[in-house]
Design a protein around this motif. Structure first.
Motif, short mmCIF file in Angstrom:
data_model
loop_
_atom_site.label_atom_id
_atom_site.label_comp_id
_atom_site.label_asym_id
_atom_site.label_seq_id
_atom_site.Cartn_x
_atom_site.Cartn_y
_atom_site.Cartn_z
N MET A 1 54.14 35.86 55.07
CA MET A 1 54.71 34.86 54.19
C MET A 1 55.94 34.26 54.89
SD MET A 1 55.76 35.39 50.17
CE MET A 1 57.07 36.57 50.43
N PRO A 2 55.93 32.94 55.15
CA PRO A 2 57.07 32.32 55.82
C PRO A 2 58.32 32.34 54.94
CG PRO A 2 55.28 30.73 55.50
CD PRO A 2 54.87 32.01 54.85
N MET A 3 59.45 32.65 55.55
CA MET A 3 60.73 32.69 54.85
C MET A 3 61.56 31.47 55.26
SD MET A 3 60.16 35.36 53.11
CE MET A 3 61.71 35.65 52.31
N LYS A 4 62.57 31.15 54.46
CA LYS A 4 63.40 29.98 54.73
C LYS A 4 64.15 30.07 56.05
CE LYS A 4 63.84 27.79 50.38
NZ LYS A 4 64.59 26.80 49.68
N ASP A 5 64.43 31.30 56.53
CA ASP A 5 65.17 31.44 57.78
C ASP A 5 64.27 31.35 59.01
OD1 ASP A 5 63.83 33.88 57.87
OD2 ASP A 5 65.64 35.10 57.85
N GLY A 6 62.97 31.06 58.80
CA GLY A 6 62.03 30.93 59.92
C GLY A 6 61.28 32.21 60.25
N SER A 7 61.68 33.33 59.66
CA SER A 7 60.97 34.58 59.90
C SER A 7 59.75 34.67 58.99
CB SER A 7 61.91 35.77 59.65
OG SER A 7 62.25 35.84 58.28
N ASN A 8 58.96 35.71 59.17
CA ASN A 8 57.81 35.98 58.31
C ASN A 8 58.00 37.33 57.64
OD1 ASN A 8 56.07 33.71 58.68
ND2 ASN A 8 55.74 34.43 60.76
N TYR A 9 57.49 37.45 56.43
CA TYR A 9 57.56 38.68 55.65
C TYR A 9 56.13 39.11 55.33
CZ TYR A 9 58.69 41.74 51.69
OH TYR A 9 58.80 42.82 50.84
N PRO A 10 55.75 40.35 55.69
CA PRO A 10 54.40 40.83 55.40
C PRO A 10 54.22 41.09 53.90
CG PRO A 10 55.57 42.35 56.88
CD PRO A 10 56.54 41.31 56.45
N ALA A 11 53.54 40.17 53.21
CA ALA A 11 53.38 40.24 51.76
C ALA A 11 52.04 40.85 51.38
CB ALA A 11 53.51 38.85 51.15
N ILE A 12 52.07 41.74 50.40
CA ILE A 12 50.86 42.32 49.83
C ILE A 12 50.30 41.30 48.85
CG2 ILE A 12 49.92 44.19 48.42
CD1 ILE A 12 52.56 45.76 49.31
N VAL A 13 49.05 40.91 49.06
CA VAL A 13 48.42 39.91 48.19
C VAL A 13 47.30 40.60 47.42
CG1 VAL A 13 47.19 37.72 48.13
CG2 VAL A 13 48.99 38.08 49.84
N VAL A 14 47.37 40.51 46.09
CA VAL A 14 46.32 41.03 45.22
C VAL A 14 45.76 39.83 44.46
CG1 VAL A 14 45.78 42.54 43.28
CG2 VAL A 14 47.41 43.29 45.02
N GLY A 15 44.47 39.60 44.60
CA GLY A 15 43.89 38.37 44.08
C GLY A 15 44.40 37.24 44.96
N GLU A 16 45.14 36.32 44.36
CA GLU A 16 45.71 35.24 45.14
C GLU A 16 47.23 35.26 45.11
OE1 GLU A 16 43.99 31.42 44.65
OE2 GLU A 16 41.99 32.24 44.36
N ALA A 17 47.81 36.26 44.46
CA ALA A 17 49.26 36.30 44.28
C ALA A 17 49.91 37.40 45.10
CB ALA A 17 49.58 36.49 42.81
N PRO A 18 51.05 37.09 45.75
CA PRO A 18 51.81 38.16 46.39
C PRO A 18 52.48 39.02 45.32
CG PRO A 18 52.94 36.05 46.64
CD PRO A 18 51.65 35.78 45.94
N VAL A 19 52.39 40.34 45.48
CA VAL A 19 52.95 41.28 44.50
C VAL A 19 53.97 42.22 45.12
CG1 VAL A 19 50.90 41.20 43.01
CG2 VAL A 19 51.08 42.95 44.82
#
Length: 125
Positions: free
Chosen positions: A40-58
């Motif tokens: 998941m792209p963050m505002k500072d340009g980094s990425n955050y590994p997001a857990i996605v269940v269905g279509e939503a990050p949880v």
């Protein structure tokens, strides 16, 4: 009215895992639970590994090493007010209130019984 975790005071809204080996923890849960983890792209340009269940990050995996295990984020109406109430009730402030651009205002507490939670107000991004 439906419970919207990011706007309903008192609602669990996010889970974050931290460990000494974030990549291995991520792989473990992808294997065991079949989770999809997306960058998941963050505002500072980094990425955050997001857990996605269905279509939503949880939730997600902290990209920084740590040894906290799972941390639940609880939506609150005002982080600073709730932080003061928690301290008065015997909590220890683990991380002071801060604003994460594009996310919200948050702080982490340890309750008098050994539990840790993060308080977050997504409207204060």
């Amino acid at each position: 009215m439906a419970n919207e975790p990011n706007t309903t005071h008192g609602s669990p809204s996010w889970l974050q895992h931290s460990s000494r080996d974030p990549a291995a923890a991520r792989k473990f849960y992808e294997t065991v639970l079949g989770w999809t983890v997306s960058e998941m792209p963050m505002k500072d340009g980094s990425n955050y590994p997001a857990i996605v269940v269905g279509e939503a990050p949880v939730g997600g995996f902290s990209p920084m090493p740590g040894d906290g295990g799972w941390l639940a984020y609880i939506t609150v109406d005002d982080v600073d007010t709730r932080l003061a109430k928690a301290k008065a009730a015997g909590a220890v402030i683990v991380s002071e209130a801060m604003t994460a651009p594009g996310v919200g205002r948050m702080a982490t507490i340890a309750d008098p019984f050994g539990g840790r939670v993060a308080l977050i107000d997504y409207t204060k991004a």
